[in-house]
Write a protein that holds these residues in place. Structure first.
Motif, PDB file in Angstrom:
ATOM      1  N   ASP A  40       0.838  -1.200   0.000  1.00 19.34           N
ATOM      2  CA  ASP A  40       0.000   0.000   0.000  1.00 19.34           C
ATOM      3  C   ASP A  40       0.876   1.254   0.000  1.00 19.34           C
ATOM      4  O   ASP A  40       1.711   1.432   0.893  1.00 19.34           O
ATOM      5  CB  ASP A  40      -0.891   0.000   1.242  1.00 19.34           C
ATOM      6  CG  ASP A  40      -1.989   1.053   1.182  1.00 19.34           C
ATOM      7  OD1 ASP A  40      -1.920   1.930   0.289  1.00 19.34           O
ATOM      8  OD2 ASP A  40      -2.906   0.997   2.019  1.00 19.34           O
ATOM      9  N   PRO A  41       0.711   2.146  -0.983  1.00 23.88           N
ATOM     10  CA  PRO A  41       1.519   3.369  -0.994  1.00 23.88           C
ATOM     11  C   PRO A  41       1.127   4.351   0.097  1.00 23.88           C
ATOM     12  O   PRO A  41       1.891   5.264   0.421  1.00 23.88           O
ATOM     13  CB  PRO A  41       1.249   3.954  -2.384  1.00 23.88           C
ATOM     14  CG  PRO A  41      -0.085   3.415  -2.776  1.00 23.88           C
ATOM     15  CD  PRO A  41      -0.163   2.043  -2.173  1.00 23.88           C
ATOM     16  N   HIS A  42      -0.070   4.185   0.677  1.00 21.26           N
ATOM     17  CA  HIS A  42      -0.522   5.079   1.740  1.00 21.26           C
ATOM     18  C   HIS A  42      -0.911   4.266   2.975  1.00 21.26           C
ATOM     19  O   HIS A  42      -2.009   4.423   3.525  1.00 21.26           O
ATOM     20  CB  HIS A  42      -1.716   5.927   1.267  1.00 21.26           C
ATOM     21  CG  HIS A  42      -1.445   6.701   0.021  1.00 21.26           C
ATOM     22  ND1 HIS A  42      -1.882   6.286  -1.226  1.00 21.26           N
ATOM     23  CD2 HIS A  42      -0.737   7.847  -0.188  1.00 21.26           C
ATOM     24  CE1 HIS A  42      -1.497   7.155  -2.140  1.00 21.26           C
ATOM     25  NE2 HIS A  42      -0.785   8.109  -1.544  1.00 21.26           N
ATOM     26  N   ALA A  43      -0.020   3.420   3.413  1.00 24.49           N
ATOM     27  CA  ALA A  43      -0.316   2.524   4.524  1.00 24.49           C
ATOM     28  C   ALA A  43      -0.405   3.290   5.839  1.00 24.49           C
ATOM     29  O   ALA A  43       0.283   4.297   6.046  1.00 24.49           O
ATOM     30  CB  ALA A  43       0.757   1.446   4.621  1.00 24.49           C
ATOM     31  N   LEU A  53      -1.766  -1.153  -5.654  1.00 24.79           N
ATOM     32  CA  LEU A  53      -0.640  -2.053  -5.441  1.00 24.79           C
ATOM     33  C   LEU A  53       0.655  -1.415  -5.924  1.00 24.79           C
ATOM     34  O   LEU A  53       0.724  -0.864  -7.021  1.00 24.79           O
ATOM     35  CB  LEU A  53      -0.878  -3.377  -6.178  1.00 24.79           C
ATOM     36  CG  LEU A  53      -2.096  -4.181  -5.712  1.00 24.79           C
ATOM     37  CD1 LEU A  53      -2.222  -5.463  -6.522  1.00 24.79           C
ATOM     38  CD2 LEU A  53      -2.002  -4.497  -4.228  1.00 24.79           C
ATOM     39  N   THR A  54       1.681  -1.497  -5.094  1.00 23.20           N
ATOM     40  CA  THR A  54       2.973  -0.922  -5.438  1.00 23.20           C
ATOM     41  C   THR A  54       4.077  -1.703  -4.744  1.00 23.20           C
ATOM     42  O   THR A  54       3.862  -2.285  -3.676  1.00 23.20           O
ATOM     43  CB  THR A  54       3.053   0.552  -5.014  1.00 23.20           C
ATOM     44  OG1 THR A  54       4.336   1.068  -5.376  1.00 23.20           O
ATOM     45  CG2 THR A  54       2.867   0.702  -3.519  1.00 23.20           C
ATOM     46  N   LEU A  55       5.242  -1.701  -5.357  1.00 22.10           N
ATOM     47  CA  LEU A  55       6.433  -2.312  -4.777  1.00 22.10           C
ATOM     48  C   LEU A  55       7.441  -1.261  -4.322  1.00 22.10           C
ATOM     49  O   LEU A  55       8.593  -1.588  -4.028  1.00 22.10           O
ATOM     50  CB  LEU A  55       7.090  -3.269  -5.774  1.00 22.10           C
ATOM     51  CG  LEU A  55       6.257  -4.490  -6.203  1.00 22.10           C
ATOM     52  CD1 LEU A  55       7.020  -5.303  -7.243  1.00 22.10           C
ATOM     53  CD2 LEU A  55       5.910  -5.358  -4.990  1.00 22.10           C
ATOM     54  N   ASP A  56       6.983  -0.012  -4.240  1.00 24.31           N
ATOM     55  CA  ASP A  56       7.893   1.066  -3.847  1.00 24.31           C
ATOM     56  C   ASP A  56       8.424   0.878  -2.430  1.00 24.31           C
ATOM     57  O   ASP A  56       9.563   1.269  -2.131  1.00 24.31           O
ATOM     58  CB  ASP A  56       7.186   2.424  -3.961  1.00 24.31           C
ATOM     59  CG  ASP A  56       6.909   2.801  -5.401  1.00 24.31           C
ATOM     60  OD1 ASP A  56       7.548   2.199  -6.296  1.00 24.31           O
ATOM     61  OD2 ASP A  56       6.062   3.685  -5.636  1.00 24.31           O
ATOM     62  N   ASN A  57       7.605   0.299  -1.546  1.00 26.15           N
ATOM     63  CA  ASN A  57       8.066   0.079  -0.179  1.00 26.15           C
ATOM     64  C   ASN A  57       9.239  -0.891  -0.141  1.00 26.15           C
ATOM     65  O   ASN A  57      10.192  -0.702   0.623  1.00 26.15           O
ATOM     66  CB  ASN A  57       6.917  -0.446   0.689  1.00 26.15           C
ATOM     67  CG  ASN A  57       5.818   0.581   0.887  1.00 26.15           C
ATOM     68  OD1 ASN A  57       6.087   1.772   1.037  1.00 26.15           O
ATOM     69  ND2 ASN A  57       4.566   0.139   0.875  1.00 26.15           N
ATOM     70  N   ILE A  61      13.482  -0.171   0.854  1.00 28.34           N
ATOM     71  CA  ILE A  61      14.219  -0.828   1.937  1.00 28.34           C
ATOM     72  C   ILE A  61      15.313  -1.762   1.451  1.00 28.34           C
ATOM     73  O   ILE A  61      16.221  -2.101   2.220  1.00 28.34           O
ATOM     74  CB  ILE A  61      13.266  -1.621   2.851  1.00 28.34           C
ATOM     75  CG1 ILE A  61      12.667  -2.807   2.087  1.00 28.34           C
ATOM     76  CG2 ILE A  61      12.177  -0.723   3.409  1.00 28.34           C
ATOM     77  CD1 ILE A  61      12.068  -3.863   2.956  1.00 28.34           C
ATOM     78  N   LEU A  62      15.240  -2.205   0.219  1.00 23.76           N
ATOM     79  CA  LEU A  62      16.220  -3.179  -0.268  1.00 23.76           C
ATOM     80  C   LEU A  62      17.520  -2.483  -0.646  1.00 23.76           C
ATOM     81  O   LEU A  62      17.910  -2.395  -1.806  1.00 23.76           O
ATOM     82  CB  LEU A  62      15.641  -3.956  -1.454  1.00 23.76           C
ATOM     83  CG  LEU A  62      14.482  -4.894  -1.108  1.00 23.76           C
ATOM     84  CD1 LEU A  62      13.952  -5.585  -2.350  1.00 23.76           C
ATOM     85  CD2 LEU A  62      14.914  -5.915  -0.054  1.00 23.76           C
ATOM     86  N   THR A  63      18.204  -1.999   0.368  1.00 20.74           N
ATOM     87  CA  THR A  63      19.499  -1.354   0.220  1.00 20.74           C
ATOM     88  C   THR A  63      20.455  -1.984   1.240  1.00 20.74           C
ATOM     89  O   THR A  63      20.020  -2.549   2.246  1.00 20.74           O
ATOM     90  CB  THR A  63      19.407   0.159   0.473  1.00 20.74           C
ATOM     91  OG1 THR A  63      19.005   0.391   1.836  1.00 20.74           O
ATOM     92  CG2 THR A  63      18.397   0.805  -0.476  1.00 20.74           C
ATOM     93  N   ALA A 247       7.061  -3.848   4.805  1.00 22.08           N
ATOM     94  CA  ALA A 247       7.904  -4.523   3.822  1.00 22.08           C
ATOM     95  C   ALA A 247       9.150  -5.106   4.471  1.00 22.08           C
ATOM     96  O   ALA A 247       9.561  -6.236   4.182  1.00 22.08           O
ATOM     97  CB  ALA A 247       8.289  -3.540   2.710  1.00 22.08           C
ATOM     98  N   PHE A 248       9.754  -4.335   5.375  1.00 13.10           N
ATOM     99  CA  PHE A 248      10.938  -4.825   6.078  1.00 13.10           C
ATOM    100  C   PHE A 248      10.580  -6.024   6.955  1.00 13.10           C
ATOM    101  O   PHE A 248      11.374  -6.965   7.081  1.00 13.10           O
ATOM    102  CB  PHE A 248      11.540  -3.709   6.927  1.00 13.10           C
ATOM    103  CG  PHE A 248      12.824  -4.085   7.604  1.00 13.10           C
ATOM    104  CD1 PHE A 248      14.033  -3.952   6.947  1.00 13.10           C
ATOM    105  CD2 PHE A 248      12.828  -4.567   8.905  1.00 13.10           C
ATOM    106  CE1 PHE A 248      15.220  -4.303   7.567  1.00 13.10           C
ATOM    107  CE2 PHE A 248      14.002  -4.920   9.537  1.00 13.10           C
ATOM    108  CZ  PHE A 248      15.207  -4.778   8.858  1.00 13.10           C
TER     109      PHE A 248
END
Length: 279
Positions: A40-43, A53-57, A61-63, A247-248
């Motif tokens: 959710d982009p506005h969780a 639906l988005t994978l931006d979260n 974090i995937l750094t 996401a984390f």
């Protein structure tokens, strides 16, 4: 009379089913929030369908700084401590299981009492000790303390599983010239595979979610495990990146799930003792 009993039985069954559904909902709702909020982009704190639906979260974090380095630190700490715990627990449980002594029961009761000590009550003296012996802010020092904190209950579990392996199998191995360490490694441990798996999973999971110990014993940010770095998602003035936190959490839970899947057959396999002792 029969109808009355049947009615009561049905009522009790429905009440039990309703109670189980309430308990299941208490577990499912947090998991549903984690999965839905990660996409959710506005969780926020509400359990709701994602606005889109988005994978931006996950991209955020995937750094190395946020996820990969803390996860690697967690694997080093928890994996090393789990291996040390299982090995030491097996070596300690073997004489307790195979040799009778008047000190066995007091020793087992003592280590069982040690499992009830709250970790917060002993961290101040442990911190002072680690400073004195120059183990503060070291990965291996934290591994040692993790293993020591899980060892009492691991010994108790391992000893109970080891009691289920027939002694006759070891005596046959001793007759063929095997030593006690050889019979432990080649006879006892393979037959109590489910027990070793239980101790491994229990120890790893308890260490994986531990926040307080690494937070106290590790000072360098680059050595912090994921259980501590997850606190970075809680910003100042109550601002929380809920989507990134969810996401984390999914990524953080993956190693534990994979560990359970990998040894699930061992957990459900039971002891392979069928037909081993006859006559």
């Amino acid at each position: 009379m029969a109808r009355t009993l049947a009615s009561r039985s049905t009522t009790r069954r429905l009440a039990a089913d309703a109670g189980l559904l309430v308990v299941a909902a208490a577990f499912v709702l947090p998991l549903a929030w984690v999965v839905l909020s990660a996409l959710d982009p506005h969780a926020n704190l509400r359990v709701k369908a994602p606005d889109g639906l988005t994978l931006d979260n996950f991209d955020a974090i995937l750094t190395p700084e946020i996820t990969f380095t803390p996860l690697l630190n967690s694997l080093i700490l928890c994996g090393g401590a789990t291996l040390l715990t299982v090995v030491c627990a097996a070596l300690a449980a073997y004489p307790l299981s195979r040799f009778r002594s008047r000190f066995n029961r007091p020793f087992l009761l003592t280590i069982l009492f040690a499992t009830s000590l709250p970790i917060t009550a002993i961290m101040v003296p442990v911190y002072a000790l680690f400073v004195q012996v120059d183990l503060i802010d070291t990965m291996h020092g934290t591994v040692f303390f993790f293993a020591a904190s899980q060892l009492p209950f691991a010994i108790w579990l391992m000893k109970n599983f080891m009691d289920g392996v027939p002694r006759e199998l070891e005596e046959a191995a001793w007759t063929d010239g095997a030593s006690a360490p050889q019979s432990l490694i080649r006879i006892v441990l393979p037959l109590m595979g489910p027990g070793v798996a239980v101790v491994t999973v229990f120890s790893f999971v308890m260490m994986w979610g531990n926040f307080f110990v690494p937070f106290m014993l590790l000072l360098t940010p680059g050595q912090m495990p994921a259980s501590v770095s997850i606190n970075d998602f809680f910003g100042n003035r109550g601002m929380v990146a809920y989507g990134q936190l969810a996401a984390f959490s999914i990524v953080y839970s993956t190693p534990v799930i994979l560990l359970y899947v990998l040894i699930a057959r061992r957990l459900g396999g039971g002891f392979a003792l069928g037909g081993a002792v006859k006559g």
